[in-house]
Enzyme design. Structure first.
Site, short mmCIF file in Angstrom:
data_model
loop_
_atom_site.label_atom_id
_atom_site.label_comp_id
_atom_site.label_asym_id
_atom_site.label_seq_id
_atom_site.Cartn_x
_atom_site.Cartn_y
_atom_site.Cartn_z
N LEU A 288 -13.91 32.36 -3.25
CA LEU A 288 -15.04 31.63 -2.69
C LEU A 288 -16.26 32.54 -2.57
CD1 LEU A 288 -13.10 29.76 0.16
CD2 LEU A 288 -13.87 28.79 -2.03
N HIS B 170 -40.12 52.51 21.11
CA HIS B 170 -40.48 53.74 20.41
C HIS B 170 -39.28 54.69 20.42
CE1 HIS B 170 -42.82 57.16 19.08
NE2 HIS B 170 -42.24 57.87 20.04
N ALA C 44 -30.28 33.45 -1.56
CA ALA C 44 -29.10 33.01 -0.83
C ALA C 44 -29.49 32.31 0.48
CB ALA C 44 -28.20 34.20 -0.55
N GLU D 266 -14.37 24.65 -5.92
CA GLU D 266 -14.83 25.92 -6.50
C GLU D 266 -13.97 26.28 -7.69
OE1 GLU D 266 -17.55 28.20 -6.06
OE2 GLU D 266 -16.56 28.74 -7.94
P1 FAD Z 1 -24.14 30.21 -6.24
O1 FAD Z 1 -24.04 31.32 -5.31
O2 FAD Z 1 -24.49 30.50 -7.64
O3 FAD Z 1 -22.74 29.48 -6.19
C1 FAD Z 1 -22.44 28.41 -7.01
C2 FAD Z 1 -20.93 28.31 -7.11
O4 FAD Z 1 -20.63 27.04 -7.66
C3 FAD Z 1 -20.31 29.32 -8.06
O5 FAD Z 1 -19.28 30.03 -7.42
C4 FAD Z 1 -19.75 28.49 -9.20
O6 FAD Z 1 -18.52 28.99 -9.69
C5 FAD Z 1 -19.52 27.17 -8.52
N1 FAD Z 1 -19.58 26.02 -9.42
C6 FAD Z 1 -20.56 25.68 -10.25
N2 FAD Z 1 -20.29 24.54 -10.89
C7 FAD Z 1 -19.08 24.15 -10.45
C8 FAD Z 1 -18.24 23.05 -10.73
N3 FAD Z 1 -18.61 22.11 -11.59
N4 FAD Z 1 -17.06 22.99 -10.10
C9 FAD Z 1 -16.67 23.95 -9.23
N5 FAD Z 1 -17.41 25.00 -8.92
C10 FAD Z 1 -18.61 25.10 -9.51
N6 FAD Z 1 -30.28 36.43 -3.17
C11 FAD Z 1 -30.66 36.89 -1.97
O7 FAD Z 1 -31.12 36.10 -1.13
N7 FAD Z 1 -30.56 38.22 -1.64
C12 FAD Z 1 -30.09 39.13 -2.52
O8 FAD Z 1 -30.01 40.32 -2.21
C13 FAD Z 1 -29.69 38.69 -3.80
N8 FAD Z 1 -29.20 39.56 -4.70
C14 FAD Z 1 -28.77 39.10 -5.90
C15 FAD Z 1 -28.28 40.01 -6.83
C16 FAD Z 1 -27.83 39.58 -8.04
C17 FAD Z 1 -27.28 40.57 -9.02
C18 FAD Z 1 -27.86 38.19 -8.36
C19 FAD Z 1 -27.34 37.67 -9.68
C20 FAD Z 1 -28.36 37.27 -7.47
C21 FAD Z 1 -28.84 37.73 -6.23
N9 FAD Z 1 -29.36 36.83 -5.29
C22 FAD Z 1 -29.79 37.30 -4.09
C23 FAD Z 1 -29.47 35.38 -5.56
C24 FAD Z 1 -28.33 34.62 -4.87
O9 FAD Z 1 -27.10 35.12 -5.34
C25 FAD Z 1 -28.44 33.13 -5.16
O10 FAD Z 1 -29.72 32.66 -4.79
C26 FAD Z 1 -27.40 32.36 -4.38
O11 FAD Z 1 -26.10 32.79 -4.69
C27 FAD Z 1 -27.51 30.86 -4.67
O12 FAD Z 1 -26.54 30.20 -3.94
P2 FAD Z 1 -25.95 28.79 -4.42
O13 FAD Z 1 -25.02 28.37 -3.34
O14 FAD Z 1 -27.05 27.89 -4.79
O15 FAD Z 1 -25.16 29.10 -5.77
#
Ligand code: FAD
Length: 464
Positions: free
Chosen positions: A38, A443, A319, A33
């Site tokens: 995290l 209820h 997420a 990360e």
């Molecule tokens: P991410 O959570 O984006 O995590 C990826 C991680 O990888 C990051 O921390 C990044 O730093 C790391 N990374 C990337 N490349 C590298 C690398 N080369 N080396 C090391 N680390 C790296 N979804 C919901 O289901 N419910 C919600 O209520 C919701 N609300 C949201 C509100 C906002 C404002 C936003 C922006 C998004 C929201 N989402 C919500 C969407 C949700 O955040 C994403 O779908 C989810 O986080 C995706 O998870 P992921 O594990 O694919 O990636």
């Protein structure tokens, strides 16, 4: 150099869940990360902080609009924005530290820094190269820009959702470009805190992809709450000067041009996969036309031993979808069978009222030519909803006309984001609307409205 069974790149809900499941299945696991903490987008700048601000601003709304009606008199609370941000940051901290604890508990190494894949079987972090039999890319997504428009994001006056979560003060006015989930959630926060919020949306309705009847009702309710909407309008340019912004847009119906000023512009036109710096080009990892990492049904890319999940691949950017894929790919790597049912992934908009949906919309069923029936029940007929000033909205269940099998559910109303899950479970079990209707519901609960909608698919709801 250390050697692992699995190295996961990215610790968002896809990556950290994958790492934990891999460790639970006996695989020696590390997670890379680059952020200081995290939890990825979700915990740091997404789901969690936005829900903290939605909660706080909703409490203010309740105090201003409903307390006096219940005999709770006195001055409404005023907004201490610094404290609200501190509360939000505390919530983030508790959650990200929770993942650190889970990593330690499951003996997962956190490789701190940005990772790249110099070749299959190797992950480079800083100057160190680690070996891994399997590599899972869970690098997530980043905010997209406004298609075809001149917009420079400075995260001060023109912000993405990340900037919107830490504005130095509550702006007097805000323009939200994009009427999707993130834009409406953040727009709701600032509207409740006193900003004049205007949403500019390219399509003729907000929340594209959501059941049209829900979407229309939702827009009406948000309008009643004070949010302004300009729909069918394409933004061409955002100019900034002296800490203010002007958004220029063209109305699609007659090509007329107009502009609007605001203190802050939130660009919420969606997100795109983030794969920078991973070295995918050199590895020959195939991408889709939209820049997502292409995978097979076992989440493996075209390069053996390299997998991808979450926002970086196709499917809804949610997420819980990323989490499900994280668990499933871990099972696949461990030689078991990983499973994600993409037909039953709920979506939730955490405004007030909440909006939640799963499965097919009426529009999709019509396109497919499938015979279906609709069972609908308004929260006006739900005693609990009336008692808490939350009777706006309805539950709508769509079931196959012949077999009665549930095909989808669409809810706008109190606790919709929790209510949807009983329909998800029912759909996973291939249940009929009658199965839900015959299930005793306590209820007075909001979930009685789900049962009533299921009853309405048959002989009729009782309280309608
Ligand atoms: P991410 O959570 O984006 O995590 C990826 C991680 O990888 C990051 O921390 C990044 O730093 C790391 N990374 C990337 N490349 C590298 C690398 N080369 N080396 C090391 N680390 C790296 N979804 C919901 O289901 N419910 C919600 O209520 C919701 N609300 C949201 C509100 C906002 C404002 C936003 C922006 C998004 C929201 N989402 C919500 C969407 C949700 O955040 C994403 O779908 C989810 O986080 C995706 O998870 P992921 O594990 O694919 O990636």
């Amino acid at each position: 150099m250390a050697s692992y069974d699995v190295i996961v790149i990215g610790s968002g809900p896809g990556g950290y869940v994958c790492a934990i499941r891999c460790a639970q299945l006996g695989l020696k696991t590390a997670c890379v990360e680059g952020r200081e903490t995290l939890g990825g987008t979700c915990l740091n700048v997404g789901c969690i902080p936005s829900k903290a601000l939605l909660h706080a601003s909703h409490q203010l709304h309740e105090a201003e609009h409903n307390f006096a009606k219940m005999g709770l008199k006195g001055k409404s609370p005023s907004v201490d924005w610094k404290q609200m941000l501190a509360y939000k940051d505390d919530v983030i901290g508790q959650n990200t530290k929770g993942i650190e604890f889970l990593f330690k508990k499951n003996k997962i190494d956190w490789l701190k820094g940005w990772g790249s894949i110099p070749e299959a079987g190797k992950v480079k972090v800083g100057d160190e190269v680690h070996e891994a039999k399997h590599i899972v890319i869970a690098s997530g997504s980043e905010a997209a820009s406004v298609p075809g428009a001149e917009v420079t994001i400075d995260e001060k006056t023109v912000v993405t959702s990340t900037g919107a979560l830490e504005l130095p003060k509550v702006p007097k006015s805000m323009i939200v470009i994009g009427g999707g989930v993130i834009g409406l959630e953040m727009g709701s926060v600032y509207s409740r805190l006193g900003s004049e919020v205007t949403v500019i949306e390219y399509l003729d309705q907000i929340t594209p992809g959501v059941d049209m009847e829900v979407s229309r009702n939702f827009q009406k309710i948000l309008k009643k709450q004070g949010i302004n909407f300009i729909t069918g309008a394409g933004v061409s340019k955002v100019e900034t000067s002296g800490g203010k912004a002007t958004v220029h847009y063209t109305l699609r119906k007659d090509d007329s041009e107009a502009s609007l000023d605001a203190d802050v512009v939130l660009v919420a036109t969606g997100r795109k996969p983030f794969t920078d710096g991973l070295g995918l080009d050199a590895l020959g990892v195939e991408l889709t036309k939209r820049g997502q990492i292409a995978t097979d049904k076992g989440w493996q890319t075209n390069v053996k031993g390299i997998y991808a999940i979450g926002d970086a691949i196709t499917g809804p950017m949610l997420a819980h979808k990323a989490e499900d894929e994280g668990m499933a790919v871990a099972e696949e790597i461990a030689g078991k069978h990983g499973h994600v049912n993409y037909g039953v992934i709920p979506g939730v908009i955490y405004t007030h009222p909440e909006v939640a949906f799963v499965g097919q919309t009426e529009e999709l069923l019509k396109d497919e030519g499938r015979a279906y029936k609709v069972g609908k029940f308004s929260f006006m007929g739900n005693g609990r909803a009336k008692a808490v000033f939350a009777a706006d909205g309805f539950v709508k269940i769509l079931a196959d006309k012949d077999t009665d099998r549930i095909l989808g559910a669409h809810i706008i109303g109190p606790g919709a984001g929790d209510l949807i899950h009983e329909v998800c479970v029912a759909m996973e079990f291939g249940a009929s609307a009658q199965d839900l209707a015959l299930t005793c519901h306590a209820h007075p609960t909001f979930s009685e409205a789900v049962r009533e909608a299921a009853l309405a698919c048959g002989d009729g709801a009782i309280h309608a």
